[in-house]
Design a protein around this motif. Structure first.
Motif, PDB file in Angstrom:
ATOM      1  N   ALA A 254       0.835  -1.210   0.000  1.00  0.00           N
ATOM      2  CA  ALA A 254       0.000   0.000   0.000  1.00  0.00           C
ATOM      3  C   ALA A 254       0.867   1.256   0.000  1.00  0.00           C
ATOM      4  O   ALA A 254       0.533   2.250  -0.663  1.00  0.00           O
ATOM      5  CB  ALA A 254      -0.927  -0.004   1.209  1.00  0.00           C
ATOM      6  N   LYS A 255       1.985   1.224   0.730  1.00  0.00           N
ATOM      7  CA  LYS A 255       2.886   2.380   0.748  1.00  0.00           C
ATOM      8  C   LYS A 255       3.491   2.610  -0.641  1.00  0.00           C
ATOM      9  O   LYS A 255       3.711   3.750  -1.053  1.00  0.00           O
ATOM     10  CB  LYS A 255       4.012   2.158   1.764  1.00  0.00           C
ATOM     11  N   ILE A 256       3.764   1.523  -1.358  1.00  0.00           N
ATOM     12  CA  ILE A 256       4.323   1.635  -2.703  1.00  0.00           C
ATOM     13  C   ILE A 256       3.276   2.181  -3.676  1.00  0.00           C
ATOM     14  O   ILE A 256       3.532   3.104  -4.458  1.00  0.00           O
ATOM     15  CB  ILE A 256       4.841   0.263  -3.167  1.00  0.00           C
ATOM     16  N   VAL A 257       2.073   1.620  -3.617  1.00  0.00           N
ATOM     17  CA  VAL A 257       0.995   2.047  -4.515  1.00  0.00           C
ATOM     18  C   VAL A 257       0.642   3.506  -4.263  1.00  0.00           C
ATOM     19  O   VAL A 257       0.361   4.271  -5.197  1.00  0.00           O
ATOM     20  CB  VAL A 257      -0.242   1.139  -4.317  1.00  0.00           C
ATOM     21  N   GLN A 258       0.690   3.923  -3.013  1.00  0.00           N
ATOM     22  CA  GLN A 258       0.327   5.282  -2.627  1.00  0.00           C
ATOM     23  C   GLN A 258       1.231   6.336  -3.266  1.00  0.00           C
ATOM     24  O   GLN A 258       0.823   7.479  -3.473  1.00  0.00           O
ATOM     25  CB  GLN A 258       0.378   5.398  -1.105  1.00  0.00           C
ATOM     26  N   THR A 259       2.453   5.950  -3.616  1.00  0.00           N
ATOM     27  CA  THR A 259       3.391   6.900  -4.225  1.00  0.00           C
ATOM     28  C   THR A 259       3.054   7.213  -5.672  1.00  0.00           C
ATOM     29  O   THR A 259       3.557   8.188  -6.237  1.00  0.00           O
ATOM     30  CB  THR A 259       4.829   6.350  -4.179  1.00  0.00           C
ATOM     31  N   GLY A 260       2.247   6.357  -6.297  1.00  0.00           N
ATOM     32  CA  GLY A 260       1.948   6.530  -7.711  1.00  0.00           C
ATOM     33  C   GLY A 260       3.058   6.034  -8.627  1.00  0.00           C
ATOM     34  O   GLY A 260       3.004   6.220  -9.846  1.00  0.00           O
ATOM     35  N   LYS A 261       4.070   5.369  -8.053  1.00  0.00           N
ATOM     36  CA  LYS A 261       5.215   4.883  -8.831  1.00  0.00           C
ATOM     37  C   LYS A 261       5.306   3.361  -8.828  1.00  0.00           C
ATOM     38  O   LYS A 261       6.361   2.792  -9.092  1.00  0.00           O
ATOM     39  CB  LYS A 261       6.512   5.461  -8.268  1.00  0.00           C
ATOM     40  N   ALA A 262       4.188   2.691  -8.539  1.00  0.00           N
ATOM     41  CA  ALA A 262       4.218   1.232  -8.401  1.00  0.00           C
ATOM     42  C   ALA A 262       4.323   0.512  -9.741  1.00  0.00           C
ATOM     43  O   ALA A 262       4.835  -0.616  -9.814  1.00  0.00           O
ATOM     44  CB  ALA A 262       2.976   0.742  -7.659  1.00  0.00           C
ATOM     45  N   GLY A 263       3.849   1.130 -10.808  1.00  0.00           N
ATOM     46  CA  GLY A 263       3.849   0.497 -12.114  1.00  0.00           C
ATOM     47  C   GLY A 263       5.230   0.029 -12.549  1.00  0.00           C
ATOM     48  O   GLY A 263       6.181   0.808 -12.517  1.00  0.00           O
ATOM     49  N   GLY A 264       5.339  -1.246 -12.922  1.00  0.00           N
ATOM     50  CA  GLY A 264       6.611  -1.794 -13.371  1.00  0.00           C
ATOM     51  C   GLY A 264       7.471  -2.379 -12.272  1.00  0.00           C
ATOM     52  O   GLY A 264       8.532  -2.939 -12.540  1.00  0.00           O
ATOM     53  N   THR A 265       7.026  -2.270 -11.003  1.00  0.00           N
ATOM     54  CA  THR A 265       7.833  -2.794  -9.887  1.00  0.00           C
ATOM     55  C   THR A 265       7.320  -4.137  -9.379  1.00  0.00           C
ATOM     56  O   THR A 265       7.854  -4.676  -8.408  1.00  0.00           O
ATOM     57  CB  THR A 265       7.846  -1.802  -8.708  1.00  0.00           C
ATOM     58  N   GLU A 266       6.280  -4.676 -10.031  1.00  0.00           N
ATOM     59  CA  GLU A 266       5.638  -5.886  -9.518  1.00  0.00           C
ATOM     60  C   GLU A 266       6.610  -7.066  -9.400  1.00  0.00           C
ATOM     61  O   GLU A 266       6.647  -7.756  -8.371  1.00  0.00           O
ATOM     62  CB  GLU A 266       4.455  -6.294 -10.427  1.00  0.00           C
ATOM     63  N   GLU A 267       7.393  -7.302 -10.432  1.00  0.00           N
ATOM     64  CA  GLU A 267       8.326  -8.436 -10.410  1.00  0.00           C
ATOM     65  C   GLU A 267       9.411  -8.235  -9.352  1.00  0.00           C
ATOM     66  O   GLU A 267       9.803  -9.183  -8.657  1.00  0.00           O
ATOM     67  CB  GLU A 267       8.964  -8.621 -11.789  1.00  0.00           C
ATOM     68  N   LEU A 268       9.883  -6.999  -9.214  1.00  0.00           N
ATOM     69  CA  LEU A 268      10.901  -6.703  -8.217  1.00  0.00           C
ATOM     70  C   LEU A 268      10.348  -6.878  -6.802  1.00  0.00           C
ATOM     71  O   LEU A 268      11.048  -7.372  -5.908  1.00  0.00           O
ATOM     72  CB  LEU A 268      11.411  -5.268  -8.399  1.00  0.00           C
TER      73      LEU A 268
END
Length: 496
Positions: A254-268
């Motif tokens: 949720a902290k990651i998604v909240q930044t608006g920069k989560a796209g593309g980080t799923e695999e990492l």
């Protein structure tokens, strides 16, 4: 139901495979009652049978359906957080597990608990069994919370039906397990990470937010977060096999998604969580010999329902995430450095370096009669300096100078095969000394590029320490120390 036995040392080493849910009650045993249990075991007296429901096969994992308080007391004693009272300590030779005489500790380790393993049981089977076992089973905290009227309850029920829960977590939805996890993750976002997660605490949050809107920012954030997690894990994951761990995974995501920069980080994100899960199992297996007590602290919060548990787990996850890949700082922002303070990891890694340098010197001197890394007052001073977190460019310069002395100058000509992190220290020092400015323009440019790449390996965001934000220097320090620990551990000093 099959009757089985297992020695306590095996149960303790595999304690991450026992999920301890909230069953009949929220209260926990008193210290006196825990001490009496430990005393009984040390006397060799039989304990009442425990009951475990098997939840997975490879590895075999259980949900503790009866016996959670006994297991928690045993784990606390073996962890060193529970001691015997004076009369019992005098009888058995020590107050703490680690100080027990060998005969007593061996007897404790070998003590076998008796348990029934329950397989292929439906929710109805378990309910009927417990009603008969305890003369009428009360509802679980999750089942009681589910009866609280209001919009927040309805929203938690909808979250529990998300594909992330139904297709990706590795636990069954026994007695509203998914609703239990969703309710706790939701309460943290509605309130704060400091919110209590016992029934009375959650009930207060749910009643106070009975007009909650599914179109609110929190609701949208949770739906996006579960979508992010569903995309991150292509199938059921072994790391998602404990309720509290799943809650903490949701909170971190949720902290990651909240930044608006989560796209593309799923695999990492998945790679990090799986690495964390692997390290957690490995360190828990080591027990008192563990090299990173963050993992033991994380495990303790899974075995005891303490209010600070979610916050402590979150801090540990953020710290390990930044060490796993410093690129995460670009997603989470500088505030993550305060949440996941690197001070503990820097101290831990420095301690490991001290032990490894001493061990390598012992190996080398046993064969050649002198140390591999020269042990001088300057070496001791340099090792002491690197333990302190750096906060600016000047302190970074001192850090690199100290590391260069320890891992290049102190080893001298004996280091014929240079590990990559040792070479990075050499490059970083060259960049600080401005030695790179001399020579042909092409060679100078190539060397500057190489130095920049070396620094970016540890900073993620910058190719030069001169342009790095002060708050990010501790990440560089911890990442560099971690690389040195890894390379030094593998260094064969006898074949240099």
């Amino acid at each position: 139901m099959d009757a089985r036995t297992m020695a306590l040392d095996k149960v303790y080493k595999r304690r991450n495979r026992y999920d301890i849910p909230e069953w009949q009650r929220d209260e926990v045993w008193s210290t006196e009652r825990k001490q009496l249990l430990i005393d009984s075991i040390l006397r060799g007296w039989k304990l009442p049978k425990l009951y475990f429901a098997r939840t997975s096969e490879d590895p075999v994992e259980y949900e503790v359906v009866d016996g959670q308080q006994r297991l928690s007391a045993i784990f606390e004693f073996m962890d060193g957080t529970l001691e015997l009272p004076p009369d019992s300590a005098a009888r058995h030779g020590a107050a703490g597990y680690q100080e027990l005489p060998e005969t007593a500790s061996d007897a404790f380790d070998d003590f076998e608990i008796e348990y029934d393993e329950i397989t292929e049981a439906s929710d109805g089977d378990l309910q009927t069994f417990f009603q008969r076992l305890q003369g009428g089973m009360q509802l679980t905290a999750a089942e009681r919370l589910n009866s609280v009227a209001g919009n927040l309850t309805k929203f938690a029920r909808s979250l529990a039906k998300h594909p992330f829960f139904t297709a990706k977590v590795s636990i069954k939805d026994t007695r509203k397990a998914y609703f239990d996890i969703a309710s706790k993750a939701l309460s943290i976002e509605v309130d704060t990470i400091d919110v209590g997660l016992r029934y009375d605490d959650l009930k207060a949050v749910f009643e106070a937010n009975n007009l909650f809107s599914e179109k609110s920012n929190v609701a949208l954030l949770l739906f996006k977060t579960l979508g992010y997690l569903n995309d991150s894990f292509p199938s059921k994951s072994p790391v998602l096999r404990n309720r509290s761990t799943i809650q903490s995974t949701i909170t971190l995501a949720a902290k990651i998604v909240q930044t608006g920069k989560a796209g593309g980080t799923e695999e990492l994100f998945r790679a990090f969580m799986e690495k964390f899960g692997s390290e957690l199992a490995s360190q828990v297996e080591l027990g008192q010999k563990a090299t990173d007590h963050d993992y033991l602290d994380f495990q303790r919060t899974l075995s005891a329902n303490v209010k600070v548990g979610p916050k402590r787990r979150h801090e540990i996850l953020v710290r390990k995430m930044l060490l796993f890949d410093p690129e995460w700082i670009e997603v989470l922002g500088a505030s993550a450095l305060q949440v996941g303070s690197m001070e503990k990891d820097i101290a831990r890694l420095t301690g490991q370096l001290e032990v490894l340098v001493s061990t390598k010197n012992d190996e080398y001197s046993a064969k050649y009669g002198h140390d591999f890394f020269k042990a001088t007052n300057k070496t001791a001073g340099a090792m002491s300096h690197i333990r302190t977190p750096i906060l600016d460019f000047d302190q970074y310069t001192t850090l690199i100078s100290d590391l260069y002395f320890i891992f290049r100058e102190a080893a001298g000509q004996r280091l014929t095969s240079v590990p990559s992190s040792f070479e990075d220290v050499n490059l970083l020092r060259t960049g600080l000394q401005h030695d790179v400015d001399h020579g042909k323009p092409g060679a100078v440019a190539a060397k500057k590029k190489k130095i920049g790449q070396a620094f970016k390996k540890y900073s993620a965001s910058s190719a030069s320490p001169a342009t790095l934000a002060p708050a990010k220097f501790p990440i560089v320090q911890a990442a560099l120390l971690q690389a040195l620990v890894s390379d030094l551990d593998k260094l064969d000093v006898l074949n240099q």
